[in-house]
Design an enzyme around this catalytic site. Structure first.
Site, PDB file in Angstrom:
ATOM      1  N   CYS A 117      34.587  42.088  47.034  1.00 19.13           N
ATOM      2  CA  CYS A 117      35.019  42.981  45.947  1.00 19.13           C
ATOM      3  C   CYS A 117      33.981  43.153  44.842  1.00 19.13           C
ATOM      4  O   CYS A 117      33.406  44.219  44.691  1.00 19.13           O
ATOM      5  CB  CYS A 117      36.325  42.472  45.359  1.00 19.13           C
ATOM      6  SG  CYS A 117      37.621  42.358  46.605  1.00 19.13           S
ATOM      7  N   LYS A 120      40.627  49.730  37.802  1.00 20.51           N
ATOM      8  CA  LYS A 120      40.220  48.711  38.760  1.00 20.51           C
ATOM      9  C   LYS A 120      38.705  48.473  38.714  1.00 20.51           C
ATOM     10  O   LYS A 120      38.229  47.339  38.673  1.00 20.51           O
ATOM     11  CB  LYS A 120      40.641  49.139  40.174  1.00 20.51           C
ATOM     12  CG  LYS A 120      40.164  48.241  41.275  1.00 20.51           C
ATOM     13  CD  LYS A 120      40.688  46.825  41.073  1.00 20.51           C
ATOM     14  CE  LYS A 120      40.109  45.867  42.070  1.00 20.51           C
ATOM     15  NZ  LYS A 120      40.907  45.653  43.243  1.00 20.51           N
ATOM     16  N   PHE A 146      45.117  43.891  41.681  1.00 22.42           N
ATOM     17  CA  PHE A 146      44.245  42.945  40.974  1.00 22.42           C
ATOM     18  C   PHE A 146      44.317  41.542  41.559  1.00 22.42           C
ATOM     19  O   PHE A 146      43.901  40.578  40.912  1.00 22.42           O
ATOM     20  CB  PHE A 146      44.612  42.919  39.484  1.00 22.42           C
ATOM     21  CG  PHE A 146      44.574  44.281  38.851  1.00 22.42           C
ATOM     22  CD1 PHE A 146      43.356  44.892  38.586  1.00 22.42           C
ATOM     23  CD2 PHE A 146      45.738  44.969  38.567  1.00 22.42           C
ATOM     24  CE1 PHE A 146      43.301  46.167  38.025  1.00 22.42           C
ATOM     25  CE2 PHE A 146      45.700  46.245  38.009  1.00 22.42           C
ATOM     26  CZ  PHE A 146      44.476  46.844  37.734  1.00 22.42           C
ATOM     27  N   LEU A 199      34.029  32.084  33.090  1.00 25.70           N
ATOM     28  CA  LEU A 199      32.857  31.717  32.302  1.00 25.70           C
ATOM     29  C   LEU A 199      32.245  30.440  32.897  1.00 25.70           C
ATOM     30  O   LEU A 199      31.611  29.666  32.201  1.00 25.70           O
ATOM     31  CB  LEU A 199      33.298  31.483  30.847  1.00 25.70           C
ATOM     32  CG  LEU A 199      32.219  31.704  29.769  1.00 25.70           C
ATOM     33  CD1 LEU A 199      31.744  33.147  29.782  1.00 25.70           C
ATOM     34  CD2 LEU A 199      32.756  31.344  28.387  1.00 25.70           C
TER      35      LEU A 199
HETATM   36  C1  UGA Z   1      38.265  39.822  42.501  1.00 28.41           C
HETATM   37  C2  UGA Z   1      39.039  39.988  41.185  1.00 28.41           C
HETATM   38  O1  UGA Z   1      39.061  38.743  40.485  1.00 28.41           O
HETATM   39  C3  UGA Z   1      40.476  40.438  41.464  1.00 28.41           C
HETATM   40  O2  UGA Z   1      41.162  40.660  40.246  1.00 28.41           O
HETATM   41  C4  UGA Z   1      40.409  41.737  42.274  1.00 28.41           C
HETATM   42  O3  UGA Z   1      41.720  42.177  42.602  1.00 28.41           O
HETATM   43  C5  UGA Z   1      39.631  41.512  43.555  1.00 28.41           C
HETATM   44  O4  UGA Z   1      38.308  41.049  43.222  1.00 28.41           O
HETATM   45  C6  UGA Z   1      39.544  42.811  44.272  1.00 28.41           C
HETATM   46  O5  UGA Z   1      38.840  43.708  43.801  1.00 28.41           O
HETATM   47  O6  UGA Z   1      40.260  42.995  45.263  1.00 28.41           O
HETATM   48  P1  UGA Z   1      38.178  37.938  44.404  1.00 28.41           P
HETATM   49  O7  UGA Z   1      37.110  38.766  45.043  1.00 28.41           O
HETATM   50  O8  UGA Z   1      39.294  37.399  45.247  1.00 28.41           O
HETATM   51  O9  UGA Z   1      38.899  38.794  43.240  1.00 28.41           O
HETATM   52  O10 UGA Z   1      37.439  36.726  43.750  1.00 28.41           O
HETATM   53  P2  UGA Z   1      37.260  36.132  42.287  1.00 28.41           P
HETATM   54  O11 UGA Z   1      38.229  35.046  42.047  1.00 28.41           O
HETATM   55  O12 UGA Z   1      37.190  37.222  41.302  1.00 28.41           O
HETATM   56  O13 UGA Z   1      35.814  35.469  42.438  1.00 28.41           O
HETATM   57  C7  UGA Z   1      34.671  36.285  42.686  1.00 28.41           C
HETATM   58  C8  UGA Z   1      33.423  35.469  42.724  1.00 28.41           C
HETATM   59  O14 UGA Z   1      33.047  35.085  41.404  1.00 28.41           O
HETATM   60  C9  UGA Z   1      33.474  34.195  43.548  1.00 28.41           C
HETATM   61  O15 UGA Z   1      32.303  34.130  44.352  1.00 28.41           O
HETATM   62  C10 UGA Z   1      33.491  33.096  42.506  1.00 28.41           C
HETATM   63  O16 UGA Z   1      32.911  31.918  42.971  1.00 28.41           O
HETATM   64  C11 UGA Z   1      32.687  33.716  41.382  1.00 28.41           C
HETATM   65  N1  UGA Z   1      32.996  33.185  40.041  1.00 28.41           N
HETATM   66  C12 UGA Z   1      34.239  33.315  39.506  1.00 28.41           C
HETATM   67  C13 UGA Z   1      32.012  32.556  39.313  1.00 28.41           C
HETATM   68  O17 UGA Z   1      30.851  32.424  39.764  1.00 28.41           O
HETATM   69  N2  UGA Z   1      32.286  32.077  38.061  1.00 28.41           N
HETATM   70  C14 UGA Z   1      33.507  32.206  37.510  1.00 28.41           C
HETATM   71  O18 UGA Z   1      33.708  31.755  36.376  1.00 28.41           O
HETATM   72  C15 UGA Z   1      34.520  32.841  38.250  1.00 28.41           C
END
Ligand code: UGA
Length: 443
Positions: A267, A211, A156, A257
């Site tokens: 991912c 997952k 995760f 949010l």
């Molecule tokens: C995500 C999951 O959060 C991890 O728990 C998981 O292990 C991982 O995928 C995976 O499957 O390996 P990650 O891809 O590193 O992690 O990135 P996130 O931090 O989840 O962000 C994803 C996207 O959502 C980014 O583009 C971010 O800018 C966007 N985001 C995030 C938003 O637009 N709003 C938010 O409030 C949060």
């Protein structure tokens, strides 16, 4: 004697896992088919940007606890108590389903060398049912036969926080088909379990599904607030205030949010699609039909961002200069896979603007993917002569910029904040027109 761990696939996930396992005190052998990557890791250099990983890798390469190889025979001969599979599972070209060729290649490469009983723990994100299929393949190909047990141990970790997430995870999930595999994984994670990390032991299918479900939920939460942003724009509301007000409800919570340009990366986008594809195969496609909408809301954010940028260019990009701040899919990463920022930059370029991108860490990766965009070495340089600045990845350094200083180099004081992360009032006071997704015009 310290337990022995092998980690197969040394990308963002595997390299981090390998270094963190060494930090927990194990003898670790990392393996990848990419000889260049292995050469870099062997020299103690991380071939991508992940805060804190450089130090950890260098420390354990130097201590001799962490080694790397390109040889499956060496991995098998290492006598690992657990082999972790950490290869990526991208989206299949032209389809929603996951492409499992790298996971299958690991089994085919490793199995013929396995003549002793061992546990294989998959960490890659895979469709439900994969672990059982891989068990059958090991049975067929490995001299140790049924002595090779497959477990699933989903990961995760978030890019940008990978080391902390691995050494201090909020939970551990292990899917097993035998008490022996459970014991082996409990041993590996004993230091984390003793430190109080909740452990959920499941069957194989549940672990695989956890997952997919986690990433589906996170994507849904982001698209929910982005759908609210669309409604706010139509109704004249402010989605940032709305999000804040929702966040104080403990049942809802404020994390994930944050409205804006939406999710990208290697991912969430491909995982929700693979989840839908698998649900279809299982005959329950209706159960996940809502994820289609989650995906659609997310992709609409990119189109809306381009529209807002065009408005700020007085209706046409032709002959206009556009500065793009950010290329990585999120801050603290150099990963540009399915990056919303780059998607927006490229479509504006195609509409006739001159687009200059600056990202603190991802310029090189972005240039490989989109060589026709221009790249600058600083935020100010990218902004030079710009008719509009688009803030698309919320790196801390962009928040710290002085709007007055930036205004001296642009041709107009217009900014669109795709991440709702800049101090709108401050930019407005410095004479900027500040626009953001889901919020009223400031200036
Ligand atoms: C995500 C999951 O959060 C991890 O728990 C998981 O292990 C991982 O995928 C995976 O499957 O390996 P990650 O891809 O590193 O992690 O990135 P996130 O931090 O989840 O962000 C994803 C996207 O959502 C980014 O583009 C971010 O800018 C966007 N985001 C995030 C938003 O637009 N709003 C938010 O409030 C949060």
């Amino acid at each position: 004697m310290a337990a022995r761990i092998s980690v197969i696939g040394t990308g963002y996930l595997g390299a981090t896992h390998a270094a963190c396992m060494a930090e927990l005190g194990y003898e670790v052998l990392g393996m990848d088919v990419d000889a260049e990557k292995i050469a870099a890791l062997t020299a103690g250099t991380v071939p991508f940007y992940e805060p804190g990983l450089d130090e950890l890798l260098a420390k354990h390469v130097a201590s001799g606890r962490l080694r790397f190889t390109t040889s499956y025979a060496e991995v098998a001969g290492f006598g690992a108590d657990v082999h972790f599979i950490c290869v990526n599972t991208p989206q299949r070209k032209g389809e929603y389903a996951a492409d499992l060729r790298y996971v299958e290649a690991v089994v085919d490469g490793l199995a013929p060398h396995l003549d002793q009983p061992t546990v294989i723990a998959g960490k890659s994100t895979v469709p439900a049912g994969t672990a059982v299929r891989l068990t059958e393949r090991f049975l067929e190909l490995a001299p140790a036969g049924a002595g090779v047990e497959v477990a699933w141990n989903p990961e995760f970790l978030r890019e940008g926080y990978a080391v902390g997430d691995t050494l201090r995870p909020d939970r551990l999930v292990i899917g097993v088909a035998s008490a022996h595999a459970e014991a082996a994984l409990r041993d590996v994670y004993a230091p984390l379990i003793e430190a109080g990390t909740p452990l959920v032991v499941t069957d194989l299918a549940t672990a695989e599904l956890v997952k997919a479900a986690a990433n589906a939920f996170l994507s849904t939460k982001i698209s929910f607030i982005n759908a609210m942003a669309e409604v706010c724009e139509a109704a004249g509301g402010d989605v940032m205030q709305l999000s804040e007000a929702l966040s104080y409800d403990a049942r809802i919570g404020g994390r994930f949010l944050v409205p804006g340009l939406g999710f990208g990366g290697g991912c969430l986008p491909k995982d929700i699609r693979a989840f839908m594809a698998r649900a279809g195969e299982l005959g329950v496609d209706q159960a996940l039909a809502f994820l289609k909408e989650v995906d659609a809301i997310n992709m609409r954010r990119r189109v809306r961002m381009v529209d807002l940028a065009r408005e700020q260019c007085d209706g046409s990009f032709l002959g206009k200069r556009v500065a793009v701040w950010g290329a990585a899919f999120k801050p603290n990463s150099d990963d540009v896979r399915d990056s919303p920022a780059l998607n927006v930059a490229a479509s504006i370029l195609l509409q006739g603007a001159q687009v200059t991108v600056y990202d603190p860490k991802a310029n090189d990766n972005a240039a490989k993917l989109f060589p026709t965009l221009a790249y600058a070495d600083s935020a100010l340089e990218a902004a030079r002569g710009a008719h509009v600045i688009l803030h698309l990845t919320e790196w801390q350094e962009f928040r710290e910029l002085d709007p007055e200083e930036v205004g001296k180099v642009t041709s107009q004081r217009r900014i669109v904040d795709g991440r709702n992360a800049l101090a709108a009032q401050r930019w407005h006071e410095a004479g900027w027109t500040y626009r953001a997704l889901g919020r009223p015009v400031v200036g």
